[in-house]
Design an enzyme around this catalytic site. Sequence first.
Site, PDB file in Angstrom:
ATOM      1  N   HIS A 132      30.039  -6.935  17.099  1.00 56.15           N
ATOM      2  CA  HIS A 132      30.979  -6.423  16.096  1.00 56.15           C
ATOM      3  C   HIS A 132      30.260  -6.194  14.762  1.00 56.15           C
ATOM      4  O   HIS A 132      30.378  -5.121  14.162  1.00 56.15           O
ATOM      5  CB  HIS A 132      32.112  -7.440  15.936  1.00 56.15           C
ATOM      6  N   GLU A 133      29.503  -7.171  14.304  1.00 52.67           N
ATOM      7  CA  GLU A 133      28.851  -7.071  12.989  1.00 52.67           C
ATOM      8  C   GLU A 133      27.667  -6.100  13.011  1.00 52.67           C
ATOM      9  O   GLU A 133      27.439  -5.381  12.033  1.00 52.67           O
ATOM     10  CB  GLU A 133      28.434  -8.445  12.478  1.00 52.67           C
ATOM     11  N   ILE A 134      26.927  -6.040  14.102  1.00 55.89           N
ATOM     12  CA  ILE A 134      25.832  -5.071  14.192  1.00 55.89           C
ATOM     13  C   ILE A 134      26.399  -3.657  14.215  1.00 55.89           C
ATOM     14  O   ILE A 134      25.848  -2.747  13.594  1.00 55.89           O
ATOM     15  CB  ILE A 134      24.911  -5.368  15.395  1.00 55.89           C
TER      16      ILE A 134
END
Length: 164
Positions: A132-134
């Site tokens: 999600h964050e990448i």
Amino acid sequence: MPIRPILSFPDPRLRLTAAPVLRFDADLRALADDLLETMRAAPGIGITAPHVGVLSRLVVLELAPGEVRIYVNPELDQVSRETIRHTEGSVSMPGVTDELERHARIRVRYQDLDGKERNEEADGLLSVCHQHEIDQLDGIFWIDRLSRLKRDRLIVRYNKLRRA
């Protein structure tokens, strides 16, 4: 350690690609501290520098209280073929969530705050959070992974919440 303003969907800066961190210094540490406090205040379990308008590849996660993880320049190194479904949301779009399919297991390559190269294997929630964050660092907002119908419905719900 000030709490920074979080960009709100549909701010176009949430769709920009973050630049690699090249300087591992006090400013980077201060940004990581600010991100942690901002994420806790949101509240959330993950945040990136782009969420606060800083286009740097920096991620802070805290999946359990006191277990802070900081990733500089993270990249997916390996992913499993097996997938899992998990409910996701964003500090930039509070109040709405939906279920997404992600790789069940991953290996991420990153640097720590001192610039030292590291690797980490993850599964379950940690694997989902990394992906999600990448994505966010790559300018892919989480709702881009939904079908058009689900995305449109979610945006309508979000806009109603904002007006309330």
